[in-house]
Write an enzyme that holds these catalytic residues in place. Structure first.
Site, PDB file in Angstrom:
ATOM      1  N   ARG A 130       0.797  -1.231   0.000  1.00 21.80           N
ATOM      2  CA  ARG A 130       0.000   0.000   0.000  1.00 21.80           C
ATOM      3  C   ARG A 130       0.825   1.274   0.000  1.00 21.80           C
ATOM      4  O   ARG A 130       0.611   2.170  -0.805  1.00 21.80           O
ATOM      5  CB  ARG A 130      -0.889   0.075   1.257  1.00 21.80           C
ATOM      6  CG  ARG A 130      -2.308  -0.289   1.081  1.00 21.80           C
ATOM      7  CD  ARG A 130      -2.803  -0.817   2.408  1.00 21.80           C
ATOM      8  NE  ARG A 130      -1.921  -1.893   2.818  1.00 21.80           N
ATOM      9  CZ  ARG A 130      -2.048  -3.146   2.410  1.00 21.80           C
ATOM     10  NH1 ARG A 130      -3.045  -3.486   1.662  1.00 21.80           N
ATOM     11  NH2 ARG A 130      -1.186  -4.085   2.776  1.00 21.80           N
ATOM     12  N   THR A 131       1.773   1.361   0.928  1.00 24.60           N
ATOM     13  CA  THR A 131       2.497   2.627   1.059  1.00 24.60           C
ATOM     14  C   THR A 131       3.258   2.919  -0.229  1.00 24.60           C
ATOM     15  O   THR A 131       3.202   4.019  -0.776  1.00 24.60           O
ATOM     16  CB  THR A 131       3.444   2.581   2.277  1.00 24.60           C
ATOM     17  OG1 THR A 131       2.686   2.193   3.411  1.00 24.60           O
ATOM     18  CG2 THR A 131       4.072   3.933   2.537  1.00 24.60           C
TER      19      THR A 131
ATOM     20  N   LYS B 226      26.413  -3.262  -1.441  1.00 28.80           N
ATOM     21  CA  LYS B 226      27.873  -3.240  -1.678  1.00 28.80           C
ATOM     22  C   LYS B 226      28.581  -2.393  -0.622  1.00 28.80           C
ATOM     23  O   LYS B 226      29.744  -2.045  -0.779  1.00 28.80           O
ATOM     24  CB  LYS B 226      28.165  -2.639  -3.062  1.00 28.80           C
ATOM     25  CG  LYS B 226      27.602  -3.421  -4.226  1.00 28.80           C
ATOM     26  CD  LYS B 226      28.013  -2.717  -5.522  1.00 28.80           C
ATOM     27  CE  LYS B 226      27.447  -3.419  -6.733  1.00 28.80           C
ATOM     28  NZ  LYS B 226      27.725  -2.643  -7.965  1.00 28.80           N
TER      29      LYS B 226
ATOM     30  N   ARG C 186      11.521   3.996   2.742  1.00 27.25           N
ATOM     31  CA  ARG C 186      11.223   3.095   3.866  1.00 27.25           C
ATOM     32  C   ARG C 186      12.486   2.304   4.159  1.00 27.25           C
ATOM     33  O   ARG C 186      13.150   1.819   3.233  1.00 27.25           O
ATOM     34  CB  ARG C 186      10.073   2.150   3.518  1.00 27.25           C
ATOM     35  CG  ARG C 186       9.916   1.033   4.541  1.00 27.25           C
ATOM     36  CD  ARG C 186       8.688   0.208   4.325  1.00 27.25           C
ATOM     37  NE  ARG C 186       7.481   0.960   4.664  1.00 27.25           N
ATOM     38  CZ  ARG C 186       6.262   0.425   4.678  1.00 27.25           C
ATOM     39  NH1 ARG C 186       6.093  -0.840   4.363  1.00 27.25           N
ATOM     40  NH2 ARG C 186       5.218   1.162   4.992  1.00 27.25           N
TER      41      ARG C 186
ATOM     42  N   HIS D 256       5.624   6.379  11.089  1.00 28.60           N
ATOM     43  CA  HIS D 256       5.034   6.218   9.757  1.00 28.60           C
ATOM     44  C   HIS D 256       4.074   7.400   9.586  1.00 28.60           C
ATOM     45  O   HIS D 256       2.855   7.249   9.667  1.00 28.60           O
ATOM     46  CB  HIS D 256       4.300   4.875   9.701  1.00 28.60           C
ATOM     47  CG  HIS D 256       3.960   4.403   8.319  1.00 28.60           C
ATOM     48  ND1 HIS D 256       3.904   5.240   7.226  1.00 28.60           N
ATOM     49  CD2 HIS D 256       3.656   3.159   7.862  1.00 28.60           C
ATOM     50  CE1 HIS D 256       3.568   4.520   6.160  1.00 28.60           C
ATOM     51  NE2 HIS D 256       3.419   3.261   6.513  1.00 28.60           N
TER      52      HIS D 256
HETATM   53  N1  ASP Z   1       1.897  -1.286   6.746  1.00 30.55           N
HETATM   54  C1  ASP Z   1       2.139  -0.817   8.086  1.00 30.55           C
HETATM   55  C2  ASP Z   1       3.606  -0.472   8.285  1.00 30.55           C
HETATM   56  O1  ASP Z   1       4.364  -0.511   7.356  1.00 30.55           O
HETATM   57  C3  ASP Z   1       1.607  -1.746   9.134  1.00 30.55           C
HETATM   58  C4  ASP Z   1       2.202  -3.115   9.173  1.00 30.55           C
HETATM   59  O2  ASP Z   1       3.082  -3.451   8.382  1.00 30.55           O
HETATM   60  O3  ASP Z   1       1.745  -3.896  10.025  1.00 30.55           O
HETATM   61  O4  ASP Z   1       3.987  -0.139   9.377  1.00 30.55           O
END
Ligand code: ASP
Length: 338
Positions: free
Chosen positions: A57-58, A86, A107, A135
């Site tokens: 999703r993100t 590397k 991320r 987040h």
């Molecule tokens: N998608 C959310 C996160 O990246 C929640 C999860 O992964 O549980 O933190």
């Protein structure tokens, strides 16, 4: 805050009027996110979408939000395919990649790493999740969803909100950011339901209390979710445990299904989850039998993510007032689905 050119690293950067601004711009993005209008305001701009931890999703909604504003997306996923494997430092990666993009979303599994990367970046960086830390875009879309769901019930105010957070509150970065965000509001009741070992970090509980909020902590779900507007379930963050066996100690501890909901919750209690929900039988934190429950907001929450992320891009790249210029109606078949 000054949005234009800023990094978005933590919810602590925002005050209440900033949140209102993000939500107001997010509302204005609806015709584009809902495939009624097309804008090319970011035509020529490039997003560097760098995800060094699993994400659906993100990653996709940040990319989709950028595309919906007319920009292009370049993705790097996983350490194996990146020069970090590397031995390249975050500093060098940031110096290089910020020459290739206009904005970067990152991320990374290590807390604080996105801030470290941002310090060396020549373009704005957004935190798409740094370890168990924060987040921020998820918390913004969560609160945007809460506001919309309550408005749907005829309530206009976030002050006085009652919310239960359930599951892995120690490692769940979404609930950390959400708690920080709720500190900007008044008279909130937060019920923290987690195994004792996975309770919310004390510093965040302290922040909630200092904001004047009522904080209740419990390790039992039934009975603790009876007087809340929102039941926010989370997944056991297996990737933060030493091994699978340790995560197994907690997996499946809190399972919400229709029968438990009916027995415990008020009729309007909204069910949320940052997703992915762990649907394996040994976990099943939100049962599929809730799928037809009109108060299950998890997919509306995911849809709202696109609006909020479009708003963040539009604000950071300073194009809010240009979005509607030269926009047009879509010219392909679209099903009404929002
Ligand atoms: N998608 C959310 C996160 O990246 C929640 C999860 O992964 O549980 O933190």
């Amino acid at each position: 805050m000054k949005f234009s050119g800023s990094h978005i690293l933590s919810i602590s950067q925002f005050d209440r009027s900033d949140i209102e601004r993000v939500f107001e711009v997010a509302d204005r993005m609806a015709p584009y996110a809902h495939r009624q209008r097309v804008t090319k305001v970011l035509d020529g701009a490039i997003l560097g979408n760098m995800f060094f931890e699993p994400s659906t999703r993100t990653r996709v909604s940040f990319g989709c939000a950028f595309n919906l504003l007319g920009g292009e997306v370049r993705e790097t996923t996983g350490f194996e395919t990146s020069a970090i494997a590397k031995g390249e430092s975050l500093y060098d990666t940031a110096r290089v990649l910020s020459g290739y993009s206009d904005v970067i979303v990152m991320r990374h599994p290590v807390s604080g790493s996105v801030a470290e990367f941002a310090a060396a970046s020549r373009v704005p960086v957004m935190n798409g999740g740094d370890g168990a830390n924060e987040h921020p875009s998820q918390a913004l879309l969560d609160l945007y969803t809460i506001r919309k769901e309550l408005q749907h019930q005829g309530r206009s105010d976030l002050d006085g909100l009652r919310i239960a957070m359930i599951g892995d509150l120690k490692y769940g970065r979404t609930v950390h950011s959400l708690c920080k965000l709720l500190c900007l509001y008044r008279n909130v009741t937060v019920v923290l339901i987690a195994p004792t070992e996975l309770q919310m970090p004390p510093a965040i509980v302290e922040q909630l209390r200092s904001a004047g909020h009522t904080v209740l902590e419990s390790d039992v779900m039934e009975g603790s979710i009876s007087k809340v507007d929102i039941a926010y379930s989370t997944r056991i963050q297996e990737e933060r445990f030493a091994d699978r066996a340790e995560a197994d100690l907690y997996r499946g501890r809190y399972r919400l299904n229709q029968a438990i909901y009916t027995r415990n919750c008020e009729p309007n209690t909204v069910i949320m989850h940052p997703l992915p929900r762990d649907s394996r039988s040994e976990a099943n934190e939100l049962d599929n039998d809730l799928n037809d429950n009109p108060n299950l907001a998890i997919f509306r929450q995911a849809d709202n993510g696109v609006l909020v992320r479009m708003a963040l891009f539009a604000l950071i790249l300073d194009v809010v007032e240009q979005v509607d210029k030269n926009a047009r109606d879509v010219n392909w078949y679209t099903e009404r689905r929002f």
